[in-house]
Enzyme design. Structure first.
Site, mmCIF file in Angstrom:
data_model
loop_
_atom_site.group_PDB
_atom_site.id
_atom_site.type_symbol
_atom_site.label_atom_id
_atom_site.label_comp_id
_atom_site.label_asym_id
_atom_site.label_seq_id
_atom_site.Cartn_x
_atom_site.Cartn_y
_atom_site.Cartn_z
ATOM 1 N N SER B 184 0.833 -1.187 0.000
ATOM 2 C CA SER B 184 0.000 0.000 0.000
ATOM 3 C C SER B 184 0.879 1.252 0.000
ATOM 4 O O SER B 184 1.719 1.396 -0.882
ATOM 5 C CB SER B 184 -0.947 -0.045 1.209
ATOM 6 O OG SER B 184 -1.886 0.990 1.147
ATOM 7 N N GLU B 294 -7.844 -1.301 -3.271
ATOM 8 C CA GLU B 294 -7.157 -2.234 -4.158
ATOM 9 C C GLU B 294 -7.387 -1.877 -5.617
ATOM 10 O O GLU B 294 -6.492 -2.013 -6.446
ATOM 11 C CB GLU B 294 -7.598 -3.672 -3.863
ATOM 12 C CG GLU B 294 -6.714 -4.720 -4.500
ATOM 13 C CD GLU B 294 -5.299 -4.789 -3.911
ATOM 14 O OE1 GLU B 294 -5.038 -4.120 -2.887
ATOM 15 O OE2 GLU B 294 -4.454 -5.506 -4.482
ATOM 16 N N HIS B 325 -7.522 -5.270 -0.582
ATOM 17 C CA HIS B 325 -6.376 -4.597 0.016
ATOM 18 C C HIS B 325 -6.193 -5.165 1.424
ATOM 19 O O HIS B 325 -6.604 -4.553 2.401
ATOM 20 C CB HIS B 325 -6.722 -3.107 0.071
ATOM 21 C CG HIS B 325 -5.546 -2.190 -0.003
ATOM 22 N ND1 HIS B 325 -4.706 -2.145 -1.090
ATOM 23 C CD2 HIS B 325 -5.067 -1.254 0.859
ATOM 24 C CE1 HIS B 325 -3.783 -1.210 -0.902
ATOM 25 N NE2 HIS B 325 -3.970 -0.673 0.285
#
Lengths: 172, 617
Positions: B184, B294, B325
């Site tokens: 991330s 995501e 994510h």
């Protein structure tokens, strides 16, 4: 190229899987027991044989005149990765993409990214995600699509179209 | 007593002492090195002005260590954990490449997600790199912020690329070969740190990173995500979206600077994957925020990969057909990308062949929790060792083979391992009768661990005295520091939960506790006129207590408080008057100067000394 990547990916997966298999032990018998255990229980099954060194070089995403776009299809996953295949597009997806087109929005690749934006929008509305969060994220997604397709709409204008079209033609 | 560590940790939980200790104390420097020859050398006590310094070292296991590093740029201690290389113990002369693993927007102050939510510790146990885990930095993007926000002044890029590497290279057997991977926001950072700092990283990996920061709408999405993760303001980071700082940290715009760096880029699609809960609608997950992030990561990773492609820069790009994510996918990618990382960092991807045999093999077989072997057998002072995924096994000639692992394994490392005062293990780790602590016996001492105190070795005269007082069931409780050699006098000191034990060459070994310990610290411990304690705590009337010291005594009672009385005319006069049992009672002040002499106050009077004249009134 994609065949090459497939082969490499499979070898990488095999290398990873052999190490996953070693994780079954636990330290509950000693003084680490107080520390938080790591969650690796859902790692892929570890039956692959030892990897050779074939997978250790980064492949080149062959540059050249024809290679100005990213791989449009998701690259094949290692065959021990549990999960669904790439989403398939049915009539609903086709209708949504066609409606976007009539509003001046071209989709990148085969339209999977655009469909994903609609999926996000529908799920977020259903889950009660705050409207400003939805708008912010859809706008950023729209901006990324515009960057890939060369569109020249503002992200706010494009985002509003994705939301409207998803609402009217796509969300369950 | 015979140990010469650089670390002096008597300050733990003890504020008053900070006033009297020299500033150079507490820099642990070389104490963490496994090479005993080096560990015995004079520790580094001074650093170039402006350089980062290690304030404190906590060994969490034999190869996982937490460093608290004073960062000049951030002006605060920063925790960095290291997962030390496979051969750290087996080859004490070897140095290893570094693999930085960066955390996500929701990084916590205590532990990296890579060890908390993914299996980095176990996975890297047999990899020959030093894994570097910066702790904290929620929403920071590991960049140098324009201004402080939420009370923190993030200068992560400076810390990670300028302050940390020299320290790792000089004190933690790390080479200048580095890779950086992150999830991330950490994926974004991995790419821009590699691009902005030529030569910093030979390898960069982004797992679900946001790889454009300036595409239309992205600054707003990043701003939203930062507000959501800790209430941080992106204005403080890079200014408004029009500020050039956004472009200066955009992996997409910096892509041409990544030529020559081994690159790995991966992302899911945002749709339900194998590690997600399905929402009952095909492909749609219950993790909607993780779905949105995501998708953004996927779209921006595709843009970034396209750019690399146009530039002719090679990269391994791995788009998963599903997945949100979330950590199980990043754990997966950590494993997938390792062979490439290993090649880029110049280490083998696999561990060497090893097979436990003999006494060590038997012990490993009956303690399956140790996991697989990761090294062959190697010599250590006093015997032979072999390292396993979750601990080490030691065999001393004529004895059996015992495992040492977990926090006690960490404490053993901190105390110098087999070369330190403890020597080789002579028993298995076992639980203390109170159900709280655990301990293990070694040739020349014991190691005790509790969740509250950590693991600490106790040996020699201090162990004798502590044992005489009842070990952990006595008044002192468990040890909460290691023994440390005293800086200015021959002797040593060790902290326990309820007090400290001093060993002085002439004064012997005695414990000091509670308010008396606080007063002793206020006056300067053994360096003060009191010198070393000559007794442990004695009980007197009215629930009072006292310790004798070389230069006097400290008395305490609930009504009068803790005060010192110096050897000489005042102590003589007070004791002649019956001490606390006499007409003066307990002291209610230390001695202080008056015109022409000194005075000390007691509950029921005072003593003054002027020249040779002593007056009790």
């Amino acid at each position: 190229m994609s065949r090459n990547c497939l082969a490499r990916a499979a070898v990488l997966a095999a290398a990873a899987a052999t190490t996953v298999g070693l994780l079954a032990g636990c330290s509950g018998n000693d003084s680490t027991a107080s520390s938080a255990p790591s969650s690796v229980t859902s790692a892929p099954a570890a039956t692959a044989p030892s990897a050779t060194n074939l997978g250790t070089r980064a492949p080149t995403t062959s540059p050249g005149p024809a290679a100005t776009a990213p791989p449009e299809e998701p690259q094949p996953m290692p065959n021990d990765f549990p999960g669904p295949d790439a989403p398939t597009q049915g009539a609903r997806e086709q209708a949504y993409l066609a409606e976007l087109e009539t509003h001046g929005i071209t989709s990148s690749g085969n339209g999977d990214s655009a469909v994903t934006i609609a999926n996000y929008y529908c799920a977020a509305v259903r889950d009660g995600v705050p409207a400003d969060e939805i708008t912010t994220f859809v706008n950023a997604m729209a901006g990324s699509e515009q960057a890939v397709t060369g569109g020249n709409m503002s992200e706010a204008d494009a985002g509003a179209i994705y939301i409207d079209v998803a609402k009217t033609t796509y969300c369950p | 007593m015979r140990r010469a560590p650089g670390l002096r940790t008597r300050l733990l939980g003890f504020c008053a002492a900070a006033l009297v200790l020299p500033l150079t104390l507490g820099i642990s420097g070389l104490s963490g090195l496994a090479d005993p020859a080096v560990a015995q050398a004079a520790p580094v006590r001074t650093q170039t002005v402006g350089a980062a310094t290690v304030q404190r070292v906590d060994w969490l296991t034999d190869r996982r260590v937490a460093l608290w590093i004073t960062s000049p740029s951030m002006g605060t201690p920063v925790q960095v954990q290291l997962l030390l290389a496979r051969d750290w113990n087996a080859h004490p002369e070897a140095r290893f490449p570094a693999l930085y693993l960066l955390d996500g927007l929701r990084a916590t102050e205590n532990e990296s997600g890579w060890t908390l939510d993914a299996g980095a510790e176990e996975f890297f146990a047999d990899k020959n790199v030093n894994v570097v885990l910066p702790i904290g930095g929620q929403s920071s993007f590991y960049s140098d912020w324009l201004t402080s926000d939420n009370g923190v002044n993030y200068q992560w890029e400076t810390f990670l690329t300028k302050e940390l590497p020299p320290l790792l290279e000089s004190q933690w057997r790390t080479t200048d070969v580095r890779g950086v991977a992150g999830l991330s926001m950490g994926g974004t950072s991995a790419m821009f740190l590699a691009a902005r700092n030529p030569g910093f990283a030979k390898y960069a990996a982004s797992y679900s990173g946001f790889l454009t920061t300036t595409s239309l709408g992205m600054p707003q999405a990043i701003t939203y995500a930062m507000g959501d993760a800790g209430g941080f303001d992106s204005d403080a980071m890079w200014g408004p979206p029009t500020n050039p700082a956004w472009a200066e940290h955009d992996p997409y715009l910096l892509a041409d600077k990544l030529q020559g760096v081994s690159l790995y880029v991966s992302s899911g699609s945002g749709m339900t994957g194998p590690y997600d809960q399905a929402a009952g609608i095909p492909g749609v997950t219950t993790n909607v925020p993780g779905m949105g992030l995501e998708i953004l990561s996927r779209l921006t990773s595709q843009s970034f990969a396209t750019k690399l492609n146009k530039l002719g820069i090679p990269a391994q790009v791995n788009y998963r057909p599903s997945g949100t994510h979330s950590w199980p996918y990043w754990d997966f990618e950590m494993r997938q990308s390792w062979p490439q990382a290993a090649t880029a960092l110049g280490v083998p991807a696999d561990k060497p062949a090893c097979a436990p045999a003999g006494a060590i093999g038997a012990t490993a077989a009956s303690n399956a929790w140790l996991g697989d072997c990761i090294t062959g057998e190697y010599n250590v002072p006093g015997g032979i060792a072999q390292d396993f995924r979750f601990g080490r096994v030691f065999y001393s000639s004529g004895g059996a083979a015992y495992p040492v692992a977990g926090r006690i394994g960490g404490g053993y490392q901190a105390a110098g391992g087999p070369a330190g005062p403890l020597g080789m293990p002579v028993g298995f780790e076992q639980g203390a009768p109170d159900g709280r602590g655990r301990f293990q016996a070694f040739e020349r001492g014991m190691s005790y661990w509790t969740p509250q105190t950590g693991a600490h070795a106790v040996s020699g005269a201090i162990l004798d005295e502590w044992g005489k007082q009842g070990f952990e069931r006595g008044p002192l409780g468990y040890p909460n520091t290691d023994e440390s050699k005293l800086p200015n006098k021959p002797g040593a000191q060790q902290g326990f939960e309820i007090g400290s034990i001093w060993y002085g060459q002439d004064a012997g070994t005695h414990a000091v506790q509670g308010r008396i310990l606080a007063k002793y610290g206020q006056l300067g411990y053994e360096d003060s006129w009191l010198g070393f304690p000559k007794s442990s705590e004695n009980s007197v009337k009215d629930f009072g207590k006292f310790n004798d010291f070389e230069g006097g005594a400290i008395y305490w009672s609930p009504l009068s408080g803790a005060y010192s009385v110096r050897n000489g005319p005042i102590l003589n006069a007070w004791r002649a008057a019956g001490a606390e049992n006499g007409r003066l009672g307990f002291p209610t002040s230390d001695e202080f100067d008056i015109p022409g002499g000194t005075q000390q106050n007691f509950q029921l009077g005072h003593i003054t000394v002027k020249g040779d004249s002593v007056e009790v009134s």
